[in-house]
Scaffold this motif. Sequence first.
Motif, PDB file in Angstrom:
ATOM      1  N   GLY A   1       0.799  -1.224   0.000  1.00 10.14           N
ATOM      2  CA  GLY A   1       0.000   0.000   0.000  1.00 10.14           C
ATOM      3  C   GLY A   1       0.829   1.269   0.000  1.00 10.14           C
ATOM      4  O   GLY A   1       0.290   2.367   0.123  1.00 10.14           O
ATOM      5  N   ALA A   2       2.147   1.160  -0.151  1.00 11.08           N
ATOM      6  CA  ALA A   2       3.032   2.321  -0.152  1.00 11.08           C
ATOM      7  C   ALA A   2       3.223   2.814  -1.585  1.00 11.08           C
ATOM      8  O   ALA A   2       3.729   2.053  -2.420  1.00 11.08           O
ATOM      9  CB  ALA A   2       4.375   1.957   0.456  1.00 11.08           C
TER      10      ALA A   2
ATOM     11  N   ALA B   1       4.775   0.749  -4.926  1.00  8.43           N
ATOM     12  CA  ALA B   1       3.962   0.381  -6.082  1.00  8.43           C
ATOM     13  C   ALA B   1       4.600   0.874  -7.375  1.00  8.43           C
ATOM     14  O   ALA B   1       4.650   0.161  -8.387  1.00  8.43           O
ATOM     15  CB  ALA B   1       2.557   0.946  -5.928  1.00  8.43           C
ATOM     16  N   ARG B   2       5.100   2.104  -7.352  1.00 10.02           N
ATOM     17  CA  ARG B   2       5.742   2.641  -8.551  1.00 10.02           C
ATOM     18  C   ARG B   2       7.004   1.848  -8.899  1.00 10.02           C
ATOM     19  O   ARG B   2       7.246   1.529 -10.067  1.00 10.02           O
ATOM     20  CB  ARG B   2       6.077   4.112  -8.354  1.00 10.02           C
ATOM     21  CG  ARG B   2       6.815   4.718  -9.546  1.00 10.02           C
ATOM     22  CD  ARG B   2       6.868   6.217  -9.488  1.00 10.02           C
ATOM     23  NE  ARG B   2       7.577   6.742 -10.641  1.00 10.02           N
ATOM     24  CZ  ARG B   2       7.473   7.978 -11.104  1.00 10.02           C
ATOM     25  NH1 ARG B   2       6.641   8.818 -10.514  1.00 10.02           N
ATOM     26  NH2 ARG B   2       8.154   8.378 -12.157  1.00 10.02           N
ATOM     27  N   ALA B   3       7.793   1.523  -7.891  1.00 10.05           N
ATOM     28  CA  ALA B   3       9.012   0.753  -8.136  1.00 10.05           C
ATOM     29  C   ALA B   3       8.695  -0.612  -8.726  1.00 10.05           C
ATOM     30  O   ALA B   3       9.381  -1.089  -9.639  1.00 10.05           O
ATOM     31  CB  ALA B   3       9.794   0.597  -6.829  1.00 10.05           C
ATOM     32  N   GLY B   4       7.649  -1.261  -8.212  1.00 10.03           N
ATOM     33  CA  GLY B   4       7.269  -2.555  -8.749  1.00 10.03           C
ATOM     34  C   GLY B   4       6.809  -2.462 -10.183  1.00 10.03           C
ATOM     35  O   GLY B   4       7.176  -3.286 -11.029  1.00 10.03           O
TER      36      GLY B   4
ATOM     37  N   GLU C   1      -2.550   8.384  -2.905  1.00 13.08           N
ATOM     38  CA  GLU C   1      -2.442   8.468  -4.355  1.00 13.08           C
ATOM     39  C   GLU C   1      -1.108   7.899  -4.808  1.00 13.08           C
ATOM     40  O   GLU C   1      -0.107   7.981  -4.098  1.00 13.08           O
ATOM     41  CB  GLU C   1      -2.575   9.921  -4.830  1.00 13.08           C
ATOM     42  CG  GLU C   1      -3.937  10.536  -4.549  1.00 13.08           C
ATOM     43  CD  GLU C   1      -4.060  11.957  -5.095  1.00 13.08           C
ATOM     44  OE1 GLU C   1      -3.043  12.484  -5.592  1.00 13.08           O
ATOM     45  OE2 GLU C   1      -5.163  12.524  -5.022  1.00 13.08           O
ATOM     46  N   ILE C   2      -1.106   7.329  -6.012  1.00 20.29           N
ATOM     47  CA  ILE C   2       0.109   6.796  -6.619  1.00 20.29           C
ATOM     48  C   ILE C   2       0.379   7.567  -7.903  1.00 20.29           C
ATOM     49  O   ILE C   2      -0.507   7.673  -8.770  1.00 20.29           O
ATOM     50  CB  ILE C   2      -0.028   5.291  -6.927  1.00 20.29           C
ATOM     51  CG1 ILE C   2      -0.253   4.500  -5.635  1.00 20.29           C
ATOM     52  CG2 ILE C   2       1.207   4.771  -7.660  1.00 20.29           C
ATOM     53  CD1 ILE C   2      -0.555   3.034  -5.874  1.00 20.29           C
ATOM     54  N   THR C   3       1.566   8.104  -8.026  1.00 19.05           N
ATOM     55  CA  THR C   3       1.964   8.822  -9.235  1.00 19.05           C
ATOM     56  C   THR C   3       2.851   7.915 -10.079  1.00 19.05           C
ATOM     57  O   THR C   3       3.829   7.354  -9.578  1.00 19.05           O
ATOM     58  CB  THR C   3       2.736  10.100  -8.877  1.00 19.05           C
ATOM     59  OG1 THR C   3       1.910  10.922  -8.052  1.00 19.05           O
ATOM     60  CG2 THR C   3       3.108  10.879 -10.133  1.00 19.05           C
ATOM     61  N   ILE C   4       2.506   7.765 -11.360  1.00 19.25           N
ATOM     62  CA  ILE C   4       3.298   6.917 -12.249  1.00 19.25           C
ATOM     63  C   ILE C   4       3.592   7.656 -13.542  1.00 19.25           C
ATOM     64  O   ILE C   4       2.897   8.607 -13.919  1.00 19.25           O
ATOM     65  CB  ILE C   4       2.571   5.589 -12.575  1.00 19.25           C
ATOM     66  CG1 ILE C   4       1.289   5.854 -13.375  1.00 19.25           C
ATOM     67  CG2 ILE C   4       2.275   4.794 -11.315  1.00 19.25           C
ATOM     68  CD1 ILE C   4       0.639   4.591 -13.929  1.00 19.25           C
TER      69      ILE C   4
ATOM     70  N   LEU D   1      -1.467  -2.376 -14.662  1.00 20.28           N
ATOM     71  CA  LEU D   1      -1.652  -2.185 -13.227  1.00 20.28           C
ATOM     72  C   LEU D   1      -3.102  -2.471 -12.912  1.00 20.28           C
ATOM     73  O   LEU D   1      -4.007  -1.876 -13.519  1.00 20.28           O
ATOM     74  CB  LEU D   1      -1.293  -0.748 -12.844  1.00 20.28           C
ATOM     75  CG  LEU D   1      -1.475  -0.341 -11.379  1.00 20.28           C
ATOM     76  CD1 LEU D   1      -0.536  -1.127 -10.485  1.00 20.28           C
ATOM     77  CD2 LEU D   1      -1.241   1.159 -11.217  1.00 20.28           C
ATOM     78  N   ARG D   2      -3.364  -3.381 -11.988  1.00 24.51           N
ATOM     79  CA  ARG D   2      -4.730  -3.799 -11.705  1.00 24.51           C
ATOM     80  C   ARG D   2      -4.897  -4.112 -10.223  1.00 24.51           C
ATOM     81  O   ARG D   2      -3.952  -4.019  -9.445  1.00 24.51           O
ATOM     82  CB  ARG D   2      -5.103  -5.027 -12.536  1.00 24.51           C
ATOM     83  CG  ARG D   2      -4.220  -6.254 -12.276  1.00 24.51           C
ATOM     84  CD  ARG D   2      -4.901  -7.525 -12.726  1.00 24.51           C
ATOM     85  NE  ARG D   2      -6.173  -7.706 -12.046  1.00 24.51           N
ATOM     86  CZ  ARG D   2      -7.094  -8.579 -12.444  1.00 24.51           C
ATOM     87  NH1 ARG D   2      -6.888  -9.338 -13.511  1.00 24.51           N
ATOM     88  NH2 ARG D   2      -8.228  -8.711 -11.777  1.00 24.51           N
TER      89      ARG D   2
END
Length: 367
Positions: free
Chosen positions: A264-265, A269-272, A293-296, A307-308
């Motif tokens: 959930g970090a 998530a972006r690194a993965g 929020e996640i920025t990609i 991403l799902r």
Amino acid sequence: MPIAITAAVLRERGASYRIEALDLADPGPGQLLVRIRAAGICFTDVGVQFYEQGTPLPQVLGHEGAGEVVAWGEGVTGYAVGDRVVLSYASCGSCPRCAHDTPQYCANFMALNYAGVLPDGSVPMTNGGEAIYGGFFGQSSFATYALAYPRNTVRIAADVPFAHLAPFGCGMQTGAGTVLNSLAPKPGQSLAVIGTGGVGLAALMAAADSGCAPLIAVDRNAERLTLAGELGATHLIHADGRDLTLALREILPDGLDFIVDTSGAPPVARAGLEALAPQGQMALLAVTPPGTEITINPNVLLAGRALRSAVEGDADPQDFIPRLVAMHVAGRFPHDRLIKAYRLDQINEAVADMKSGATIKPVLVMD
């Protein structure tokens, strides 16, 4: 006549549970009364306890119940007194999603699982006349008895301890189902699990059973990484602050086929996502605080990367939970290694141990 029960009641957001004597309504039409023998604690319960999610209070939570059928209301067939059952999420059975065998995306999911009332709008429990909300995930199993429904009450023939059955209702189903149903890797495809808590280790065990290789586990907790290795991980990455994308690509320079992220970090998530191979898929499973929020970089999604997420492992509990139980009985899903049992009156200790990482999967045992 109402049934006298003992339950853990959450009265204020962020507060501890209180053990109280309550009255539970008799089972009405389409409902079953289940004596709860064990109930797993999931981070969904923790999320409702500490973050505002629109769930009314005071309420009895708990959505990984296991126990025995005691009685049922009008219209219920196919059950006998004493049937051993696992309780999972509720679904309506009549919306388009349910009709297409995807009940986890039921149009009435929030109303049936989070509203705090029964389908007829009534409150299921009282304490001296005070309304106590319930029906959480069609059960509210942090209690000695619960009302449930045929669609979320799964009969189990195997003689497996209730404390081992309870986690199949959500956490094990979510992790294993995401791998087996949502991602469906083939033997020899690579997969990484980021976060080796209960859901993450369920995903890892399912991936090991599927023949995934390399199978990578990522965590900050060295003891959990050791356990992940014993459960089938071929590579272990200690998340000590180094570049995670680089660490993953040191193992697979061309990228991974699949990643399951339970952390959930947003930076993780972006690194993965940036460590995926072309056409690779990453599934996000964490319950995050409101406002996360996640920025990609959208260019990362080129070459077919995806991403799902998945609700309840894209699983229909009536089919999938017996499958997991059979895997466990055959020694292919040893999730009992994650479990620590607590009494119902130890629920606050159990939650604290789960949040601190001292316990992977706490299970409340009612007897």
